[in-house]
Scaffold this motif. Structure first.
Motif, PDB file in Angstrom:
ATOM      1  N   VAL A  54      14.945  48.299  53.237  1.00  0.00           N
ATOM      2  CA  VAL A  54      16.163  47.923  52.524  1.00  0.00           C
ATOM      3  C   VAL A  54      17.181  49.039  52.715  1.00  0.00           C
ATOM      4  O   VAL A  54      16.861  50.209  52.542  1.00  0.00           O
ATOM      5  CB  VAL A  54      15.880  47.710  51.017  1.00  0.00           C
ATOM      6  N   LEU A  55      18.386  48.693  53.073  1.00  0.00           N
ATOM      7  CA  LEU A  55      19.440  49.669  53.286  1.00  0.00           C
ATOM      8  C   LEU A  55      20.532  49.454  52.257  1.00  0.00           C
ATOM      9  O   LEU A  55      20.982  48.317  52.053  1.00  0.00           O
ATOM     10  CB  LEU A  55      20.032  49.524  54.693  1.00  0.00           C
ATOM     11  N   ALA A  56      20.949  50.511  51.615  1.00  0.00           N
ATOM     12  CA  ALA A  56      22.061  50.444  50.663  1.00  0.00           C
ATOM     13  C   ALA A  56      23.095  51.480  51.078  1.00  0.00           C
ATOM     14  O   ALA A  56      22.760  52.629  51.356  1.00  0.00           O
ATOM     15  CB  ALA A  56      21.577  50.730  49.251  1.00  0.00           C
ATOM     16  N   THR A  57      24.340  51.076  51.131  1.00  0.00           N
ATOM     17  CA  THR A  57      25.429  51.978  51.480  1.00  0.00           C
ATOM     18  C   THR A  57      26.356  52.100  50.280  1.00  0.00           C
ATOM     19  O   THR A  57      26.802  51.088  49.738  1.00  0.00           O
ATOM     20  CB  THR A  57      26.214  51.432  52.689  1.00  0.00           C
ATOM     21  N   TYR A  58      26.635  53.326  49.869  1.00  0.00           N
ATOM     22  CA  TYR A  58      27.508  53.583  48.728  1.00  0.00           C
ATOM     23  C   TYR A  58      28.598  54.561  49.120  1.00  0.00           C
ATOM     24  O   TYR A  58      28.376  55.465  49.919  1.00  0.00           O
ATOM     25  CB  TYR A  58      26.725  54.224  47.568  1.00  0.00           C
ATOM     26  N   VAL A  77      12.217  53.980  46.025  1.00  0.00           N
ATOM     27  CA  VAL A  77      12.882  54.765  47.061  1.00  0.00           C
ATOM     28  C   VAL A  77      11.833  55.632  47.745  1.00  0.00           C
ATOM     29  O   VAL A  77      11.177  56.450  47.110  1.00  0.00           O
ATOM     30  CB  VAL A  77      14.006  55.640  46.467  1.00  0.00           C
ATOM     31  N   THR A  78      11.660  55.446  49.041  1.00  0.00           N
ATOM     32  CA  THR A  78      10.689  56.230  49.796  1.00  0.00           C
ATOM     33  C   THR A  78      11.360  57.218  50.736  1.00  0.00           C
ATOM     34  O   THR A  78      10.750  58.181  51.165  1.00  0.00           O
ATOM     35  CB  THR A  78       9.754  55.325  50.619  1.00  0.00           C
ATOM     36  N   GLU A  79      12.615  56.961  51.060  1.00  0.00           N
ATOM     37  CA  GLU A  79      13.346  57.844  51.963  1.00  0.00           C
ATOM     38  C   GLU A  79      14.828  57.740  51.658  1.00  0.00           C
ATOM     39  O   GLU A  79      15.319  56.689  51.266  1.00  0.00           O
ATOM     40  CB  GLU A  79      13.088  57.435  53.414  1.00  0.00           C
TER      41      GLU A  79
END
Length: 64
Positions: A4-8, A32-34
């Motif tokens: 899963v990618l989240a951009t903030y 969150v693993t990385e």
């Protein structure tokens, strides 16, 4: 769930963990693993590029 990618866009690095905590509270199975943090991308925002990726103009923006 994996990959899963989240951009903030955040004002400071300290806000990263606050966002992670908030999203993990809403999605209980998410962990969150990385984490990867990129900084100073605002400098490139607003540049207009041609098909070859060269800068051909600029459009002012207000990120905050």
């Amino acid at each position: 769930m994996t990959n899963v990618l989240a951009t903030y866009w955040l004002r400071d690095v300290g806000s990263v963990q606050q966002r992670e905590t908030a999203i993990c509270a809403r999605l209980r199975n998410l962990g969150v693993t990385e984490r990867l943090v990129g900084t100073r991308t605002v400098k490139r925002m607003g540049h207009l590029l041609d098909a070859d990726g060269r800068r051909v103009g600029f459009r002012p923006i207000r990120p905050w």
